[in-house]
Design a protein around this motif. Structure first.
Motif, mmCIF file in Angstrom:
data_model
loop_
_atom_site.group_PDB
_atom_site.id
_atom_site.type_symbol
_atom_site.label_atom_id
_atom_site.label_comp_id
_atom_site.label_asym_id
_atom_site.label_seq_id
_atom_site.Cartn_x
_atom_site.Cartn_y
_atom_site.Cartn_z
ATOM 1 N N LEU A 168 10.833 7.435 -5.347
ATOM 2 C CA LEU A 168 9.894 7.292 -6.468
ATOM 3 C C LEU A 168 8.445 7.313 -6.001
ATOM 4 O O LEU A 168 7.586 7.951 -6.627
ATOM 5 C CB LEU A 168 10.192 5.995 -7.216
ATOM 6 C CG LEU A 168 11.517 5.965 -7.981
ATOM 7 C CD1 LEU A 168 11.806 4.567 -8.507
ATOM 8 C CD2 LEU A 168 11.517 6.971 -9.126
ATOM 9 N N SER A 169 8.147 6.644 -4.892
ATOM 10 C CA SER A 169 6.758 6.639 -4.420
ATOM 11 C C SER A 169 6.367 7.996 -3.843
ATOM 12 O O SER A 169 5.210 8.428 -3.951
ATOM 13 C CB SER A 169 6.528 5.515 -3.400
ATOM 14 O OG SER A 169 7.445 5.576 -2.337
ATOM 15 N N LYS A 170 7.332 8.719 -3.269
ATOM 16 C CA LYS A 170 7.049 10.071 -2.782
ATOM 17 C C LYS A 170 6.801 11.016 -3.951
ATOM 18 O O LYS A 170 5.930 11.908 -3.879
ATOM 19 C CB LYS A 170 8.216 10.576 -1.934
ATOM 20 C CG LYS A 170 7.896 11.807 -1.108
ATOM 21 C CD LYS A 170 6.932 11.485 0.018
ATOM 22 C CE LYS A 170 6.741 12.671 0.948
ATOM 23 N NZ LYS A 170 5.787 12.363 2.034
ATOM 24 N N MET A 171 7.534 10.849 -5.047
ATOM 25 C CA MET A 171 7.277 11.644 -6.249
ATOM 26 C C MET A 171 5.870 11.376 -6.773
ATOM 27 O O MET A 171 5.185 12.305 -7.237
ATOM 28 C CB MET A 171 8.322 11.333 -7.320
ATOM 29 C CG MET A 171 9.719 11.863 -6.997
ATOM 30 S SD MET A 171 11.013 11.272 -8.144
ATOM 31 C CE MET A 171 10.565 12.177 -9.635
ATOM 32 N N GLU A 172 5.427 10.137 -6.692
ATOM 33 C CA GLU A 172 4.049 9.811 -7.095
ATOM 34 C C GLU A 172 3.028 10.549 -6.236
ATOM 35 O O GLU A 172 2.055 11.112 -6.729
ATOM 36 C CB GLU A 172 3.790 8.309 -6.931
ATOM 37 C CG GLU A 172 4.457 7.413 -7.924
ATOM 38 C CD GLU A 172 4.297 5.957 -7.510
ATOM 39 O OE1 GLU A 172 3.371 5.650 -6.730
ATOM 40 O OE2 GLU A 172 5.100 5.119 -7.959
ATOM 41 N N ASP A 285 5.591 0.416 -1.788
ATOM 42 C CA ASP A 285 5.953 1.828 -1.747
ATOM 43 C C ASP A 285 6.781 2.127 -0.509
ATOM 44 O O ASP A 285 7.019 1.266 0.337
ATOM 45 C CB ASP A 285 4.711 2.726 -1.821
ATOM 46 C CG ASP A 285 3.719 2.438 -0.702
ATOM 47 O OD1 ASP A 285 4.061 1.682 0.224
ATOM 48 O OD2 ASP A 285 2.603 2.980 -0.753
ATOM 49 N N GLY A 286 7.229 3.381 -0.405
ATOM 50 C CA GLY A 286 8.076 3.778 0.708
ATOM 51 C C GLY A 286 9.384 3.003 0.715
ATOM 52 O O GLY A 286 9.819 2.496 -0.311
ATOM 53 N N PRO A 287 10.031 2.886 1.878
ATOM 54 C CA PRO A 287 11.344 2.227 1.948
ATOM 55 C C PRO A 287 11.258 0.705 2.011
ATOM 56 O O PRO A 287 12.161 0.041 2.526
ATOM 57 C CB PRO A 287 11.938 2.801 3.241
ATOM 58 C CG PRO A 287 10.754 3.085 4.098
ATOM 59 C CD PRO A 287 9.646 3.516 3.163
ATOM 60 N N THR A 288 10.183 0.144 1.481
ATOM 61 C CA THR A 288 9.978 -1.301 1.501
ATOM 62 C C THR A 288 10.748 -1.977 0.373
ATOM 63 O O THR A 288 10.945 -1.400 -0.688
ATOM 64 C CB THR A 288 8.474 -1.611 1.365
ATOM 65 O OG1 THR A 288 7.764 -0.909 2.393
ATOM 66 C CG2 THR A 288 8.189 -3.093 1.496
ATOM 67 N N ASN A 289 11.189 -3.206 0.611
ATOM 68 C CA ASN A 289 11.814 -4.043 -0.412
ATOM 69 C C ASN A 289 10.891 -5.205 -0.738
ATOM 70 O O ASN A 289 10.055 -5.600 0.080
ATOM 71 C CB ASN A 289 13.148 -4.614 0.067
ATOM 72 C CG ASN A 289 14.305 -3.621 0.047
ATOM 73 O OD1 ASN A 289 15.445 -4.001 0.193
ATOM 74 N ND2 ASN A 289 14.005 -2.329 -0.115
ATOM 75 N N ALA A 290 11.038 -5.758 -1.930
ATOM 76 C CA ALA A 290 10.276 -6.942 -2.322
ATOM 77 C C ALA A 290 11.052 -7.688 -3.393
ATOM 78 O O ALA A 290 11.681 -7.081 -4.251
ATOM 79 C CB ALA A 290 8.892 -6.558 -2.839
ATOM 80 N N VAL A 291 11.005 -9.008 -3.318
ATOM 81 C CA VAL A 291 11.680 -9.861 -4.295
ATOM 82 C C VAL A 291 10.696 -10.896 -4.807
ATOM 83 O O VAL A 291 9.976 -11.524 -4.019
ATOM 84 C CB VAL A 291 12.904 -10.571 -3.675
ATOM 85 C CG1 VAL A 291 13.546 -11.518 -4.690
ATOM 86 C CG2 VAL A 291 13.924 -9.552 -3.184
ATOM 87 N N VAL A 292 10.658 -11.064 -6.119
ATOM 88 C CA VAL A 292 9.854 -12.095 -6.762
ATOM 89 C C VAL A 292 10.793 -13.169 -7.279
ATOM 90 O O VAL A 292 11.787 -12.866 -7.955
ATOM 91 C CB VAL A 292 9.017 -11.523 -7.923
ATOM 92 C CG1 VAL A 292 8.245 -12.634 -8.631
ATOM 93 C CG2 VAL A 292 8.054 -10.450 -7.414
ATOM 94 N N ALA A 293 10.499 -14.429 -6.960
ATOM 95 C CA ALA A 293 11.240 -15.567 -7.499
ATOM 96 C C ALA A 293 10.251 -16.463 -8.230
ATOM 97 O O ALA A 293 9.182 -16.773 -7.694
ATOM 98 C CB ALA A 293 11.938 -16.341 -6.386
ATOM 99 N N GLU A 294 10.608 -16.855 -9.436
ATOM 100 C CA GLU A 294 9.732 -17.696 -10.246
ATOM 101 C C GLU A 294 10.389 -19.054 -10.435
ATOM 102 O O GLU A 294 11.433 -19.168 -11.083
ATOM 103 C CB GLU A 294 9.445 -17.028 -11.590
ATOM 104 C CG GLU A 294 8.701 -15.699 -11.447
ATOM 105 C CD GLU A 294 8.500 -14.977 -12.769
ATOM 106 O OE1 GLU A 294 9.059 -15.437 -13.792
ATOM 107 O OE2 GLU A 294 7.804 -13.950 -12.777
ATOM 108 N N GLY A 295 9.798 -20.084 -9.821
ATOM 109 C CA GLY A 295 10.327 -21.431 -9.923
ATOM 110 C C GLY A 295 9.525 -22.267 -10.889
ATOM 111 O O GLY A 295 8.340 -21.997 -11.135
ATOM 112 N N ASN A 296 10.154 -23.309 -11.433
ATOM 113 C CA ASN A 296 9.456 -24.109 -12.443
ATOM 114 C C ASN A 296 8.345 -24.962 -11.844
ATOM 115 O O ASN A 296 7.435 -25.389 -12.565
ATOM 116 C CB ASN A 296 10.450 -24.972 -13.236
ATOM 117 C CG ASN A 296 11.190 -25.982 -12.381
ATOM 118 O OD1 ASN A 296 11.280 -25.833 -11.165
ATOM 119 N ND2 ASN A 296 11.752 -27.001 -13.021
#
Length: 436
Positions: A168-172, A285-296
């Motif tokens: 997807l980022s390469k398409m961009e 972007d690229g082959p990177t991963n990311a996770v968002v966690a939302e705590g109270n």
């Protein structure tokens, strides 16, 4: 110093070789941090003669990897073979049944069989660790299991597949279409020869099911993950998203809501989304991963890093070994298996969201009126609508629109009204919008 932690390693691909390389390179540092030496004593793989770039002569070779689980001189088995079933699962059960700790990077096996494996680990009072199964080198499993343990998590979401994110980022960056970028990704090694699990969202779904279990105390339910891949995303969608102030990312998301009777309902969903350029995930972007966690109490937390590769994944495997060397066992999914809740999947039709819709249609009078009438009849409010010019390779055109916020079921009802229309020449693309 205590006796060494004796390790048997099954699977000597790039990650397995990386584990050996890391242990050899950082031997003294690891011993200081673990309180004792990490010592590989035995290994197994399919091809004994293959050059893996590491010296295997100090280790006993087992042609039958199942023998690793029966060795008296082994404390922990590391499974890096892969596959949800077959030899990997047999080895995992044998290791735990023999009272050995188990470390694995096998997200498919954990997503499908994690409950049974965790029960065995608890019965034997040994560790089951799988940090490397989600997010490569990102410590997201430990981050959720330990770092957010004081919080009631409200939502977990992110980019869990590096192949899709690279495409997807390469398409961009290039304006190329999906098929062209996929071919390049395969040539460069970012995508497998058969990329189905990646581009159809299955790989991300495996990881999401694991995160849902850890984050919400939910019993693993991979079958309930709603999954949509990226194969229908066109270069035109990427360009349109950019013009609207968004990027397109494959987003895995899970949260819990209460039913009318007060029972917890679990949402697990993988689908491409429009992500606002102001959102932290938009810059991943690229082959990177990311996770968002939302705590109270913690608020929004972002875990980001390399989602694959020999170094990052080996780092996660060895981090698990250090925990085991320190005698840190703990429940694999944060709480004992018996306390994991069998949550029913939620029906998200009532959820409020904005949506990007793209239709491929015949270029003839009345088509726009037909589409907008379906939206009106289903109660969908249109924020903006764009019809692009005639395609050079045929008579079809693209019609794109963004809806105002409204119940998700209304968009589905509109699409049901258009189902079977002769004006539509391809299935519509539906991308929810993730804002800041």
């Amino acid at each position: 110093m205590a006796e060494p932690l004796r390790i048997a390693l099954a699977g000597l691909g790039t990650v397995g070789a990386g584990v050996i390389r890391l242990i050899e390179t950082n031997r003294d540092l690891l011993a200081a941090r673990a309180g004792r030496e990490l010592k590989v004593v035995a290994v197994s793989a399919r091809d004994r003669a293959k050059d893996r770039g590491v010296d295997l002569s100090p280790y006993t070779w087992e042609d039958d990897m199942a023998a690793l689980a029966a060795r008296d001189d082994v404390d922990v088995v590391v499974e890096l073979v892969g596959g949800a079933d077959g030899p990997a699962l047999a080895l995992a059960h044998a290791a735990l049944d023999n009272g050995k700790a188990l470390v694995t990077a096998n997200k498919a096996m954990i997503a499908h069989h994690g409950i049974a494996l965790a029960e065995s680990a608890e019965e034997q009072d040994v560790a089951l660790k799988f940090e490397a199964a989600v997010g490569g080198g990102i410590p997201v499993v430990k981050g959720l299991r330990e770092g957010t343990s004081a919080n009631a998590l409200e939502r977990i979401y992110g980019i869990l597949n590096g192949t899709c994110n690279y495409i997807l980022s390469k398409m961009e960056d290039t304006g190329a279409d999906f098929a062209e970028v996929l071919s390049e990704a395969q040539r460069l090694g970012y995508a497998e020869a058969d990329p189905t699990f990646d581009i159809e969202g299955v790989d991300a779904a495996h990881k999401l099911a694991i995160l849902a279990a850890i984050g919400f105390g939910a019993r693993l339910d991979f079958a309930a993950v709603r999954t949509t891949g990226i194969t229908q995303v066109k270069a035109a969608d990427i360009a349109q998203a950019d013009a609207l102030g968004f990027v397109i990312r494959l987003i895995a998301m899970t949260d819990v809501e209460e039913s009318d009777s007060g029972e917890p309902l679990l949402l697990q969903r993988v689908r491409p989304c429009l992500v606002s350029k102001g959102h932290p995930l938009a810059s991943v972007d690229g082959p990177t991963n990311a996770v968002v966690a939302e705590g109270n109490f913690s608020g929004r937390l972002l875990f980001q890093g390399a989602g694959a590769g020999d170094g990052p994944t080996a780092s996660a495997v060895v981090a698990d070994l250090i925990d085991i060397a320190r005698d840190e066992v703990g429940a694999p999914f944060s709480i004992p298996v018996a306390q994991l809740a069998a949550m029913q999947p939620t029906e998200p039709g009532h959820r409020i969201e904005s949506t990007y819709l793209r239709f491929t249609v015949n270029d003839r009078p009345g088509v726009l009126a037909e589409i907008t009438a379906a939206m009106r009849d289903a109660g969908v409010s249109i924020e903006s609508l764009i019809q692009q010019g005639r395609a050079v390779d045929g008579g079809d055109v693209l019609v794109a629109m963004v809806t105002h916020e409204g119940p998700e079921r209304c968009v589905r009802e509109a699409l049901d009204l258009l189902d079977g229309s002769e004006s539509l020449t391809a299935p519509p693309l539906v991308l929810p919008i993730l804002r800041d």
